[in-house]
Design an enzyme around this catalytic site. Structure first.
Site, PDB file in Angstrom:
ATOM      1  N   ASP A 140       0.816  -1.173  -0.048  1.00  0.00           N
ATOM      2  CA  ASP A 140       0.164  -0.052   0.014  1.00  0.00           C
ATOM      3  C   ASP A 140       0.922   1.165  -0.006  1.00  0.00           C
ATOM      4  OD1 ASP A 140      -1.865   2.010   0.705  1.00  0.00           O
ATOM      5  OD2 ASP A 140      -3.183   0.531   1.528  1.00  0.00           O
ATOM      6  N   SER A 184      -7.499   4.105  -1.150  1.00  0.00           N
ATOM      7  CA  SER A 184      -7.238   2.758  -1.096  1.00  0.00           C
ATOM      8  C   SER A 184      -8.453   1.818  -1.170  1.00  0.00           C
ATOM      9  CB  SER A 184      -6.507   2.185   0.271  1.00  0.00           C
ATOM     10  OG  SER A 184      -5.304   2.739  -0.074  1.00  0.00           O
ATOM     11  N   THR A 198      -7.854  -2.143   1.666  1.00  0.00           N
ATOM     12  CA  THR A 198      -7.325  -3.097   0.603  1.00  0.00           C
ATOM     13  C   THR A 198      -7.862  -4.585   0.798  1.00  0.00           C
ATOM     14  OG1 THR A 198      -5.491  -1.376   1.092  1.00  0.00           O
ATOM     15  CG2 THR A 198      -5.265  -3.676  -0.089  1.00  0.00           C
ATOM     16  N   GLU A 204      -1.091  -7.905   1.845  1.00  0.00           N
ATOM     17  CA  GLU A 204      -0.664  -6.599   1.844  1.00  0.00           C
ATOM     18  C   GLU A 204       0.341  -6.060   2.717  1.00  0.00           C
ATOM     19  OE1 GLU A 204      -3.742  -3.737   3.505  1.00  0.00           O
ATOM     20  OE2 GLU A 204      -3.069  -2.303   2.294  1.00  0.00           O
ATOM     21  N   ASP A 229       2.189   2.639   3.586  1.00  0.00           N
ATOM     22  CA  ASP A 229       1.138   3.684   3.208  1.00  0.00           C
ATOM     23  C   ASP A 229       1.276   4.747   4.177  1.00  0.00           C
ATOM     24  OD1 ASP A 229      -1.250   5.110   1.842  1.00  0.00           O
ATOM     25  OD2 ASP A 229      -2.336   4.424   3.473  1.00  0.00           O
ATOM     26  N   HIS A 274      -1.359   2.556  -4.877  1.00  0.00           N
ATOM     27  CA  HIS A 274      -1.190   3.969  -5.365  1.00  0.00           C
ATOM     28  C   HIS A 274       0.201   4.416  -4.693  1.00  0.00           C
ATOM     29  CE1 HIS A 274      -2.266   4.788  -1.151  1.00  0.00           C
ATOM     30  NE2 HIS A 274      -3.350   4.248  -1.352  1.00  0.00           N
TER      31      HIS A 274
HETATM   32 MG    MG Z   1      -4.301  -0.661   2.670  1.00  0.00          MG
HETATM   33 ZN    ZN Z   2      -3.404   5.758   2.283  1.00  0.00          ZN
END
Ligand code: MG
Ligand code: ZN
Length: 357
Positions: free
Chosen positions: A34, A75, A128, A241, A246, A289
């Site tokens: 992430d 997300s 996610t 994940e 992130d 992203h």
């Molecule tokens: Mg996530």
């Molecule tokens: Zn984020």
């Protein structure tokens, strides 16, 4: 007549054997870092001594991450794009922009007889992982997402967020209701559990950063999960994940990004080893992203220590790289929408000719 029948029968058996060998459906492993854009990978690679497991992949592509209503996705929308193959509004999980719930690749695999697994270093109800089993208008509906996981086709999961199952506004205890499952609280118990469906809650709420001692390490979780997924003869779908790369980006904290990246990179190494032993497996590593707009502005060449700065506390619209190896990997080359990740995995599941590698 007799001299013709034997060769025909041999030919038939040969064709049949060939056909059934080709029909053995591939395992699919999707790993999502992430918020892991090219700068995060570059920084993590240098921080790891100028090497990373990403360098093992023969096929590289780029995906466009915009959602239905914004150049900068969240997300939920990007998870839904990869999981379900549709663009949707930011914040929405598993439902398209026309308000239609969409089946995920995990659910498509389940229909095809696959075993399924999910691992996250966040809570298992976070956007996610939720994209692979839940259909909700808002990613913040954690209790609804938990209920949907308890009623889902997921066979094995490892992640945080137990409180969404046990401390609920409806006073239900979903763990008590999940009678098909063995729910455990440590990786050792996960390993020892002898059940076709096992859930490991790593934390009551969100798991700690790896730098603060989060257990289990992601590569250990992947190792244990692969053991469980291969106990049956059936093929499997697994989503892994690295959730907190992130969060390091949101905190504009490069050390947080690097420590979480290192945890994710080791897990990729474990998955690569599996593909080498089990070539009828597709491994895809990507991001949903980029987070923070990380730029690498300098550093120390002798120690490969990167220095960087961020341009936002949020996500950015940069394309993110896609790395693929194994069965059907070649179809992941090029530049395409994030929804194509779903399409390409589905093609591999259905063993369409153009996905053959
Ligand atoms: Mg996530
Ligand atoms: Zn984020």
């Amino acid at each position: 007549m007799y001299c013709i029948r034997i060769p025909l029968r041999v030919l038939f058996l040969f064709v049949f054997a060939l056909a059934s060998a080709q029909q053995s459906p591939p395992n699919i492993i999707l790993m999502i870092g992430d918020g892991t854009g090219l700068s995060q990978i570059t920084a993590g690679m240098y921080d790891n001594g100028n090497t990373s497991n990403y360098e093992e992949f023969p096929t590289i592509g780029l995906q466009k991450t915009h959602s239905d209503n914004a150049l900068v996705t969240d997300s939920a929308a990007s998870g839904t794009a990869m999981a379900c193959g549709v663009k949707t509004l930011n914040g929405v999980v598993g439902i398209d922009a026309n308000n239609m719930a969409q089946p995920s690749i995990l659910e498509r695999c389940d229909e095809a007889g696959y075993t399924t697994g999910l691992i996250a270093t966040s809570s298992i109800v976070h956007a996610t992982p939720a994209s692979f089993y839940a259909k909700v208008i808002s990613r913040k509906q954690y209790q609804d997402i938990a209920l949907q996981l308890s009623e889902s086709q997921v066979d094995y999961f490892i992640g945080g967020g137990k409180k969404h199952f046990t401390k609920r506004k409806d006073d239900r205890n979903l763990i008590d209701e999940m009678t098909d499952w063995t729910i455990v609280s440590s990786l050792r118990k996960f390993n020892n559990a002898d059940s076709p469906r096992i859930g490991l809650f790593t934390h009551d709420d969100e798991p700690a950063p790896i730098a603060q001692g989060r257990k289990p390490k992601l590569n250990e979780a992947v190792d244990s999960m692969l053991d469980k997924l291969t106990t049956s003869e059936r093929p499997f779908f697994l989503m892994v994940e690295g959730s907190q790369i992130d969060w390091g980006g949101h905190a504009n904290d490069l050390d947080y990004v690097l420590t979480e990246f290192a945890d994710f990179n080791k897990a990729i190494g474990r998955a690569i080893a599996f593909v080498k032993e089990n070539p009828n497996t597709l491994l895809v590593v990507t991001a949903d992203h980029e987070t923070g707009g990380l730029g690498l502005s300098g550093g120390n060449i002798k120690t490969f220590t990167p220095r960087g700065g961020f341009v936002t506390l949020g996500h950015t619209a940069s394309m993110v790289p896609v790395f693929a190896m194994g069965k059907g990997a070649a179809s992941f080359a090029g530049i395409y929408e994030n929804t194509a990740i779903f399409d390409k995995m589905l093609a591999v599941l259905q063993q369409e000719e153009n996905s053959d590698n």
